[in-house]
Design a protein around this motif. Structure first.
Motif, PDB file in Angstrom:
ATOM      1  N   GLU A 105      47.099  34.869  38.281  1.00  0.00           N
ATOM      2  CA  GLU A 105      46.133  34.006  39.083  1.00  0.00           C
ATOM      3  C   GLU A 105      45.405  35.190  40.175  1.00  0.00           C
ATOM      4  O   GLU A 105      44.589  34.636  40.905  1.00  0.00           O
ATOM      5  CB  GLU A 105      46.958  33.159  39.876  1.00  0.00           C
ATOM      6  N   GLU A 106      46.239  36.282  40.235  1.00  0.00           N
ATOM      7  CA  GLU A 106      45.535  37.207  41.147  1.00  0.00           C
ATOM      8  C   GLU A 106      44.707  38.475  40.644  1.00  0.00           C
ATOM      9  O   GLU A 106      44.300  39.478  41.367  1.00  0.00           O
ATOM     10  CB  GLU A 106      46.790  37.909  41.833  1.00  0.00           C
ATOM     11  N   ILE A 135      40.961  29.055  39.580  1.00  0.00           N
ATOM     12  CA  ILE A 135      42.100  29.410  40.341  1.00  0.00           C
ATOM     13  C   ILE A 135      42.294  30.693  40.660  1.00  0.00           C
ATOM     14  O   ILE A 135      42.473  31.178  42.009  1.00  0.00           O
ATOM     15  CB  ILE A 135      43.374  29.100  39.287  1.00  0.00           C
ATOM     16  N   ASN A 136      41.758  31.727  39.808  1.00  0.00           N
ATOM     17  CA  ASN A 136      41.628  33.286  40.506  1.00  0.00           C
ATOM     18  C   ASN A 136      40.481  33.272  41.386  1.00  0.00           C
ATOM     19  O   ASN A 136      40.921  34.031  42.644  1.00  0.00           O
ATOM     20  CB  ASN A 136      41.074  34.073  39.099  1.00  0.00           C
ATOM     21  N   LEU A 138      39.627  31.033  43.600  1.00  0.00           N
ATOM     22  CA  LEU A 138      40.162  30.447  44.916  1.00  0.00           C
ATOM     23  C   LEU A 138      41.297  31.260  45.246  1.00  0.00           C
ATOM     24  O   LEU A 138      41.418  31.518  46.791  1.00  0.00           O
ATOM     25  CB  LEU A 138      40.497  28.949  44.745  1.00  0.00           C
ATOM     26  N   THR A 139      41.905  31.971  44.503  1.00  0.00           N
ATOM     27  CA  THR A 139      43.330  32.799  45.171  1.00  0.00           C
ATOM     28  C   THR A 139      42.672  33.967  45.695  1.00  0.00           C
ATOM     29  O   THR A 139      43.193  34.628  46.861  1.00  0.00           O
ATOM     30  CB  THR A 139      44.061  33.345  43.911  1.00  0.00           C
ATOM     31  N   THR A 164      43.917  20.515  44.603  1.00  0.00           N
ATOM     32  CA  THR A 164      43.922  21.819  43.999  1.00  0.00           C
ATOM     33  C   THR A 164      44.120  22.830  44.788  1.00  0.00           C
ATOM     34  O   THR A 164      44.755  23.613  45.057  1.00  0.00           O
ATOM     35  CB  THR A 164      42.929  21.899  43.066  1.00  0.00           C
ATOM     36  N   ILE A 168      46.933  25.624  45.960  1.00  0.00           N
ATOM     37  CA  ILE A 168      46.532  26.996  45.768  1.00  0.00           C
ATOM     38  C   ILE A 168      46.915  27.622  47.466  1.00  0.00           C
ATOM     39  O   ILE A 168      47.469  28.769  47.495  1.00  0.00           O
ATOM     40  CB  ILE A 168      45.147  27.389  45.792  1.00  0.00           C
ATOM     41  N   GLN A 169      46.654  26.763  48.335  1.00  0.00           N
ATOM     42  CA  GLN A 169      47.052  27.173  49.914  1.00  0.00           C
ATOM     43  C   GLN A 169      48.620  27.138  50.109  1.00  0.00           C
ATOM     44  O   GLN A 169      49.148  28.340  50.569  1.00  0.00           O
ATOM     45  CB  GLN A 169      46.568  26.129  50.744  1.00  0.00           C
ATOM     46  N   ARG A 171      50.775  27.746  47.389  1.00  0.00           N
ATOM     47  CA  ARG A 171      51.421  28.785  46.441  1.00  0.00           C
ATOM     48  C   ARG A 171      50.950  30.132  46.283  1.00  0.00           C
ATOM     49  O   ARG A 171      51.591  31.000  46.087  1.00  0.00           O
ATOM     50  CB  ARG A 171      51.664  27.874  44.931  1.00  0.00           C
ATOM     51  N   LEU A 172      49.666  30.104  46.374  1.00  0.00           N
ATOM     52  CA  LEU A 172      48.889  31.425  46.244  1.00  0.00           C
ATOM     53  C   LEU A 172      48.283  32.096  47.142  1.00  0.00           C
ATOM     54  O   LEU A 172      48.167  33.432  47.116  1.00  0.00           O
ATOM     55  CB  LEU A 172      47.938  31.266  44.900  1.00  0.00           C
ATOM     56  N   ASN A 173      47.428  31.343  47.973  1.00  0.00           N
ATOM     57  CA  ASN A 173      46.783  31.776  49.127  1.00  0.00           C
ATOM     58  C   ASN A 173      46.647  30.895  50.444  1.00  0.00           C
ATOM     59  O   ASN A 173      45.691  30.044  50.608  1.00  0.00           O
ATOM     60  CB  ASN A 173      45.097  31.796  48.646  1.00  0.00           C
TER      61      ASN A 173
END
Length: 257
Positions: A105-106, A135-136, A138-139, A164, A168-169, A171-173
């Motif tokens: 995802e990054e 998702i990439n 947005l991350t 979504t 993402i906020q 878990r990822l960003n």
């Protein structure tokens, strides 16, 4: 350090690519060093800025999947201050090829981190899906602009996208913000357009950009000439609207800064 903004909505036909090309070009016209990243396998932002996707050797796909240096993928557009990382159809396969990659995802975040200090703004044109590439994007982003068309099903799917973004906020960003909701394809003559504007402003208030993007023939035809509206016809309503949007974006970010 440039601000990275995704333009995303899983609904097709809402003006994502038109907004990516024309906001990018308008920021460049205001002498902001801008990079447009085409993260859609349809490669419409690529062709809309004058490149032939079939002739692209290095795209965002090669950067993310094959580890090609991002500097080798950046192409100068015909506008001063505006560059593009193009896309091509191979990006369709990237989601499958990336399944077993660590931190998949990054990947885009890692790619853009290498050049973000060279730009004031990086605009990512997302595909009409909520798959791994979006998702990439947005991350990798500091914020997201959500284009919503002034039509009957305007709010359909918006809840899913906001959900979504929330995931993402979480878990990822955690730093991802909603830059704003952008109303597109506005027709002053239609009651429906005005009702949608009223409804979205009632729901989302200060999140909605004041600038409305009208239905405009120059906006529609400029991609066929491989140029943004501001280069095709700077006096058209569409070009002026995106220039106003760029100014509003700069104002918002100065306030935040």
């Amino acid at each position: 350090m440039g601000k990275i903004i995704s333009i995303a909505n899983q609904k097709g036909g809402v003006g994502k690519t038109t907004s990516s090309i024309n906001l990018g070009a308008s920021l460049a016209a205001l002498e902001m060093k801008t990079l447009v990243v085409d993260a859609d396998p349809q490669a419409n932002a690529t062709s809309g800025l004058g490149l032939n996707p079939k002739e692209v050797e290095n795209s965002i796909y090669e950067c993310m999947v094959d580890g090609v240096d991002v500097e080798d993928c950046i192409v100068n557009s015909e506008l001063e201050y505006l560059d593009i990382i193009p896309s091509h159809i191979d990006l369709v396969g990237a989601e499958i090829e990336m399944v077993n990659i660590e931190n998949r995802e990054e990947k885009m975040k890692q790619v853009l981190a290498k050049v973000s200090d060279q730009y004031d703004y990086i605009i990512i044109d997302c595909s009409p899906s909520l798959g791994l590439i979006t998702i990439n994007a947005l991350t990798a982003s500091n914020s997201v602009i959500i284009p919503v068309q002034c039509e009957y099903f305007a709010l359909e799917g918006l809840g899913k996208l906001l959900n979504t973004i929330k995931i993402i906020q979480g878990r990822l960003n955690p730093d991802l913000e909603i830059e704003g909701i952008l109303l597109t394809m506005y027709d002053l003559r239609l009651n429906l357009s005005n009702q949608v504007v009223e409804e979205i402003n009632t729901h989302f208030k200060s999140m909605v950009f004041k600038t409305l993007i009208p239905r405009n023939i120059k906006l529609s035809e400029s991609p066929s000439f491989g140029m943004p509206a501001i280069a095709h016809d700077a006096d058209s309503k569409g070009a002026i609207s995106y220039l106003n949007l760029a100014k509003e974006l700069l104002e918002r970010n100065e306030v935040k800064a």
